[in-house]
Design a protein around this motif. Structure first.
Motif, PDB file in Angstrom:
ATOM      1  N   HIS A 154      -1.639   2.610  -7.330  1.00 15.34           N
ATOM      2  CA  HIS A 154      -0.502   1.630  -7.010  1.00 15.34           C
ATOM      3  C   HIS A 154      -0.157   1.717  -5.234  1.00 15.34           C
ATOM      4  O   HIS A 154      -0.090   0.328  -4.704  1.00 15.34           O
ATOM      5  N   LEU A 155      -0.075   2.753  -5.081  1.00 14.89           N
ATOM      6  CA  LEU A 155       0.575   2.965  -3.496  1.00 14.89           C
ATOM      7  C   LEU A 155      -0.891   2.551  -2.587  1.00 14.89           C
ATOM      8  O   LEU A 155      -0.513   2.019  -1.771  1.00 14.89           O
ATOM      9  N   LEU A 156      -2.009   3.126  -2.913  1.00 16.20           N
ATOM     10  CA  LEU A 156      -2.943   2.619  -2.014  1.00 16.20           C
ATOM     11  C   LEU A 156      -3.310   0.960  -2.380  1.00 16.20           C
ATOM     12  O   LEU A 156      -3.428   0.502  -0.927  1.00 16.20           O
ATOM     13  N   HIS A 157      -2.845   0.336  -3.005  1.00 14.45           N
ATOM     14  CA  HIS A 157      -3.138  -1.098  -2.993  1.00 14.45           C
ATOM     15  C   HIS A 157      -2.090  -1.602  -2.344  1.00 14.45           C
ATOM     16  O   HIS A 157      -2.405  -2.579  -1.637  1.00 14.45           O
ATOM     17  N   LYS A 158      -0.958  -1.005  -2.452  1.00 16.10           N
ATOM     18  CA  LYS A 158       0.334  -1.689  -1.590  1.00 16.10           C
ATOM     19  C   LYS A 158       0.111  -1.507   0.000  1.00 16.10           C
ATOM     20  O   LYS A 158       0.293  -2.322   0.487  1.00 16.10           O
ATOM     21  N   LEU A 159      -0.591  -0.385   0.387  1.00 14.63           N
ATOM     22  CA  LEU A 159      -0.775  -0.190   1.801  1.00 14.63           C
ATOM     23  C   LEU A 159      -1.813  -0.821   2.266  1.00 14.63           C
ATOM     24  O   LEU A 159      -1.544  -1.561   3.375  1.00 14.63           O
ATOM     25  N   VAL A 160      -2.951  -1.305   1.534  1.00 16.49           N
ATOM     26  CA  VAL A 160      -3.895  -1.804   1.973  1.00 16.49           C
ATOM     27  C   VAL A 160      -3.603  -3.252   2.171  1.00 16.49           C
ATOM     28  O   VAL A 160      -3.954  -3.951   3.271  1.00 16.49           O
ATOM     29  N   ARG A 161      -3.155  -3.755   1.215  1.00 12.48           N
ATOM     30  CA  ARG A 161      -2.401  -5.043   1.150  1.00 12.48           C
ATOM     31  C   ARG A 161      -1.572  -5.293   2.455  1.00 12.48           C
ATOM     32  O   ARG A 161      -1.701  -6.464   3.184  1.00 12.48           O
ATOM     33  N   HIS A 162      -0.521  -4.364   2.704  1.00 11.21           N
ATOM     34  CA  HIS A 162       0.274  -4.594   3.695  1.00 11.21           C
ATOM     35  C   HIS A 162      -0.540  -4.853   4.992  1.00 11.21           C
ATOM     36  O   HIS A 162      -0.019  -5.596   5.805  1.00 11.21           O
ATOM     37  N   LEU A 163      -1.364  -4.003   5.362  1.00  6.40           N
ATOM     38  CA  LEU A 163      -2.065  -3.786   6.503  1.00  6.40           C
ATOM     39  C   LEU A 163      -2.986  -5.216   6.669  1.00  6.40           C
ATOM     40  O   LEU A 163      -3.121  -5.976   7.607  1.00  6.40           O
ATOM     41  N   PHE A 164      -3.651  -5.661   5.665  1.00  4.19           N
ATOM     42  CA  PHE A 164      -4.419  -6.899   5.490  1.00  4.19           C
ATOM     43  C   PHE A 164      -3.667  -8.130   5.794  1.00  4.19           C
ATOM     44  O   PHE A 164      -3.891  -8.802   6.639  1.00  4.19           O
TER      45      PHE A 164
ATOM     46  N   PHE B  57     -13.190   4.998   3.093  1.00  2.00           N
ATOM     47  CA  PHE B  57     -12.853   6.200   2.445  1.00  2.00           C
ATOM     48  C   PHE B  57     -11.536   5.995   1.359  1.00  2.00           C
ATOM     49  O   PHE B  57     -11.457   6.769   0.647  1.00  2.00           O
ATOM     50  N   ILE B  58     -10.805   4.974   1.659  1.00  2.00           N
ATOM     51  CA  ILE B  58      -9.808   4.621   0.686  1.00  2.00           C
ATOM     52  C   ILE B  58     -10.354   4.198  -0.659  1.00  2.00           C
ATOM     53  O   ILE B  58      -9.848   4.486  -1.664  1.00  2.00           O
ATOM     54  N   MET B  59     -11.486   3.520  -0.566  1.00  2.00           N
ATOM     55  CA  MET B  59     -12.128   3.055  -1.674  1.00  2.00           C
ATOM     56  C   MET B  59     -12.997   4.242  -2.712  1.00  2.00           C
ATOM     57  O   MET B  59     -12.871   4.115  -3.703  1.00  2.00           O
ATOM     58  N   GLU B  60     -13.332   5.213  -1.720  1.00  2.00           N
ATOM     59  CA  GLU B  60     -13.872   6.495  -2.343  1.00  2.00           C
ATOM     60  C   GLU B  60     -12.834   7.090  -3.048  1.00  2.00           C
ATOM     61  O   GLU B  60     -13.248   7.582  -4.175  1.00  2.00           O
ATOM     62  N   GLN B  61     -11.811   7.254  -2.725  1.00  2.00           N
ATOM     63  CA  GLN B  61     -10.765   7.788  -3.212  1.00  2.00           C
ATOM     64  C   GLN B  61     -10.108   7.067  -4.538  1.00  2.00           C
ATOM     65  O   GLN B  61      -9.924   7.842  -5.437  1.00  2.00           O
ATOM     66  N   ALA B  62     -10.096   5.891  -4.344  1.00  2.00           N
ATOM     67  CA  ALA B  62      -9.519   4.898  -5.557  1.00  2.00           C
ATOM     68  C   ALA B  62     -10.478   5.075  -6.647  1.00  2.00           C
ATOM     69  O   ALA B  62     -10.105   5.163  -7.758  1.00  2.00           O
ATOM     70  N   SER B  63     -11.990   5.053  -6.340  1.00  2.00           N
ATOM     71  CA  SER B  63     -12.896   5.177  -7.412  1.00  2.00           C
ATOM     72  C   SER B  63     -12.808   6.698  -7.910  1.00  2.00           C
ATOM     73  O   SER B  63     -12.860   6.255  -9.212  1.00  2.00           O
ATOM     74  N   ALA B  64     -12.490   7.699  -7.292  1.00  2.00           N
ATOM     75  CA  ALA B  64     -12.476   9.054  -8.011  1.00  2.00           C
ATOM     76  C   ALA B  64     -11.360   8.802  -8.702  1.00  2.00           C
ATOM     77  O   ALA B  64     -11.334   9.619  -9.802  1.00  2.00           O
TER      78      ALA B  64
ATOM     79  N   GLY C 215     -12.874 -11.337   4.481  1.00  2.00           N
ATOM     80  CA  GLY C 215     -13.685 -11.595   3.094  1.00  2.00           C
ATOM     81  C   GLY C 215     -14.084 -10.173   2.289  1.00  2.00           C
ATOM     82  O   GLY C 215     -13.885 -10.138   1.164  1.00  2.00           O
ATOM     83  N   GLU C 216     -14.640  -9.369   3.263  1.00  2.00           N
ATOM     84  CA  GLU C 216     -14.804  -8.048   2.785  1.00  2.00           C
ATOM     85  C   GLU C 216     -13.708  -7.258   2.315  1.00  2.00           C
ATOM     86  O   GLU C 216     -13.834  -6.426   1.209  1.00  2.00           O
ATOM     87  N   ILE C 217     -12.550  -7.176   3.072  1.00  2.00           N
ATOM     88  CA  ILE C 217     -11.552  -6.529   2.741  1.00  2.00           C
ATOM     89  C   ILE C 217     -10.829  -7.147   1.404  1.00  2.00           C
ATOM     90  O   ILE C 217     -10.537  -6.441   0.525  1.00  2.00           O
ATOM     91  N   SER C 218     -10.835  -8.589   1.187  1.00  2.00           N
ATOM     92  CA  SER C 218     -10.159  -9.181   0.151  1.00  2.00           C
ATOM     93  C   SER C 218     -11.087  -8.466  -1.267  1.00  2.00           C
ATOM     94  O   SER C 218     -10.298  -8.453  -2.211  1.00  2.00           O
ATOM     95  N   LYS C 219     -12.472  -8.335  -1.059  1.00  2.00           N
ATOM     96  CA  LYS C 219     -13.300  -8.209  -2.143  1.00  2.00           C
ATOM     97  C   LYS C 219     -12.496  -6.490  -2.427  1.00  2.00           C
ATOM     98  O   LYS C 219     -12.473  -6.095  -3.779  1.00  2.00           O
TER      99      LYS C 219
ATOM    100  N   LYS D 157     -10.644  -4.992  -6.121  1.00  2.00           N
ATOM    101  CA  LYS D 157     -11.208  -3.926  -6.907  1.00  2.00           C
ATOM    102  C   LYS D 157      -9.928  -2.970  -7.089  1.00  2.00           C
ATOM    103  O   LYS D 157      -9.533  -2.267  -8.194  1.00  2.00           O
ATOM    104  N   LEU D 158      -9.083  -2.702  -5.975  1.00  2.00           N
ATOM    105  CA  LEU D 158      -7.968  -1.855  -6.042  1.00  2.00           C
ATOM    106  C   LEU D 158      -6.888  -2.471  -7.152  1.00  2.00           C
ATOM    107  O   LEU D 158      -6.344  -1.644  -7.931  1.00  2.00           O
ATOM    108  N   VAL D 159      -6.933  -3.717  -7.142  1.00  2.00           N
ATOM    109  CA  VAL D 159      -5.920  -4.375  -8.263  1.00  2.00           C
ATOM    110  C   VAL D 159      -6.749  -4.071  -9.494  1.00  2.00           C
ATOM    111  O   VAL D 159      -5.957  -3.535 -10.525  1.00  2.00           O
ATOM    112  N   LYS D 160      -7.746  -4.073  -9.678  1.00  2.00           N
ATOM    113  CA  LYS D 160      -8.540  -3.789 -10.948  1.00  2.00           C
ATOM    114  C   LYS D 160      -8.269  -2.374 -11.455  1.00  2.00           C
ATOM    115  O   LYS D 160      -8.028  -2.230 -12.408  1.00  2.00           O
ATOM    116  N   TYR D 161      -8.577  -1.663 -10.447  1.00  2.00           N
ATOM    117  CA  TYR D 161      -8.365  -0.084 -10.926  1.00  2.00           C
ATOM    118  C   TYR D 161      -6.737   0.191 -11.296  1.00  2.00           C
ATOM    119  O   TYR D 161      -6.723   1.095 -12.290  1.00  2.00           O
ATOM    120  N   LYS D 162      -6.020  -0.384 -10.381  1.00  2.00           N
ATOM    121  CA  LYS D 162      -4.535  -0.053 -10.522  1.00  2.00           C
ATOM    122  C   LYS D 162      -4.166  -0.633 -12.112  1.00  2.00           C
ATOM    123  O   LYS D 162      -3.387   0.289 -12.855  1.00  2.00           O
TER     124      LYS D 162
END
Length: 373
Positions: free
Chosen positions: A149-159, A180-187, A47-51, A55-60
């Protein structure tokens, strides 16, 4: 019945095996967690990772939309711009074979230069109204969108892999990495605004210091998107080097340093760059050290170290510490105010490590967006 008459010791007494309350309180949770503990943990973590994936989809999508809006509004992009950008997002680079590491750096350099040149040409094809500054800004915006786009794909794959296997231990590494991934994505998302407006970012502090030192001197282009100048200081000759501003580029410092060393044989090299701070360190704090202060994949650093070693030239480094977000978003006053302090430290290094009639090469490393010379 009065609740004060109830004896807690009797209620939860371990000697009364027929007590249903005691059985429910202790036995049932143990049985449940024994057989379903991992599944419960997997559901909570999922549930936490899905949220965060949402966010990654929204950022992308936001970064892609802003890039398209910028192209269509400011640069009158071609009708097929959206389709081309979708193609850019799936670009990849295959690193050379590294079984034998000898000679791998030139191969990597060749691949990266080929990719840069091709991307530059493709960006130019998005609109007929682009000058060098706009091309560099769109390249940087495209890089931000591609990274998200790449961050979203990698996180989604692992999940999805962990969910498919219904395996909690498999999702643990992702749970540890996600902050750490979300910190980078937000930046990256926050960097879009500064890039669109051509404003200096935190990573540009090195070029800013050297650009200030270049004031009043004659600037010459030494290699692609890289300029140099000469200046006298306390009977010493300074060779000043930075990427050509105010375009959003880091230039080619490796090539430029090699050319200047072969031509002028400086006695020392001083490199100024931004550096990621550790948690607890103050943003904008300045530190001195030794070695080639330059990021990236490593080709430029290898080139600088190689030419300095061959000519027995010591390399000194001055870094300005900042967070990931500060490095790629609008430069803060706290960081920009350090420019004078860094300049003073560079001059002090020169005085301490050279003699009159000797020379020093000063390199401002970083993205010089919004930073002229």
């Amino acid at each position: 019945m009065n609740f004060t008459d109830i004896d807690p010791d009797k209620l939860f007494s371990s000697t009364d095996n027929s007590n249903p309350i005691m059985w429910l309180v202790w036995i049932v949770p143990i049985v449940v967690f024994m057989f379903y503990g991992q599944r419960i943990q997997l559901q909570i973590t999922s549930g936490e990772i899905s949220k965060n994936i949402a966010k990654l989809v929204k950022y992308k999508e936001e970064s892609k939309k802003e890039l398209l809006d910028y192209l269509q509004t400011n640069l009158k992009a071609t009708p097929d711009a959206a389709k081309k950008i979708d193609g850019f997002l799936e670009y990849f680079t295959i690193m050379p074979v590294d079984f034998d590491p000898n000679g791998i750096i030139p191969k990597i350099k060749h691949l990266l230069r080929s990719r840069e040149d091709y991307t530059r040409q493709q960006v130019k094809s998005l609109s007929p109204n682009m000058d060098a500054l706009e091309v560099s800004k769109v390249q940087n915006l495209l890089e931000v969108t591609t990274s998200l786009h790449l961050l979203h794909k990698l996180v989604r794959h692992l999940f999805l892999t962990a969910k498919k296997q219904n395996n909690f231990p498999l999702i643990l590494p992702l749970q540890m990495m996600i902050p750490f991934i979300m910190e980078q994505a937000s930046a990256l998302r926050d960097a879009v605004s500064a890039l669109k407006q051509g404003q200096p970012i935190g990573d540009g502090i090195g070029p800013m210091v050297v650009g200030k030192m270049m004031l009043g001197t004659e600037k010459k282009t030494i290699t692609f998107e890289t300029v140099c100048a000469e200046k006298e200081f306390e009977q010493r000759k300074l060779y000043l080097l930075k990427a050509e501003g105010p375009t959003a580029t880091v230039g080619r410092p490796g090539d430029a340093v090699e050319l200047l060393v072969l031509k002028n044989k400086p006695d020392i090299i001083v490199m100024i760059d931004a550096a990621l701070k550790l948690e607890g360190e103050d943003s904008g704090s300045v530190a001195q050290g030794f070695g080639a202060a330059i990021g990236g994949i490593g080709t430029d650093r290898f080139q600088i170290e190689e030419i300095a070693t061959k000519n027995n030239i010591p390399i000194y480094a001055v870094v300005i510490k900042q967070s990931v977000k500060e490095a790629i978003t609008l430069m803060t006053k706290q960081i920009s105010d350090k420019a004078e302090s860094v300049e003073s430290q560079v001059f002090q290094i020169i005085l301490e490590n050279t003699k009159p009639n000797q020379s020093a090469l000063i390199v401002g490393v970083g993205n010089t967006l919004g930073v002229p010379q």
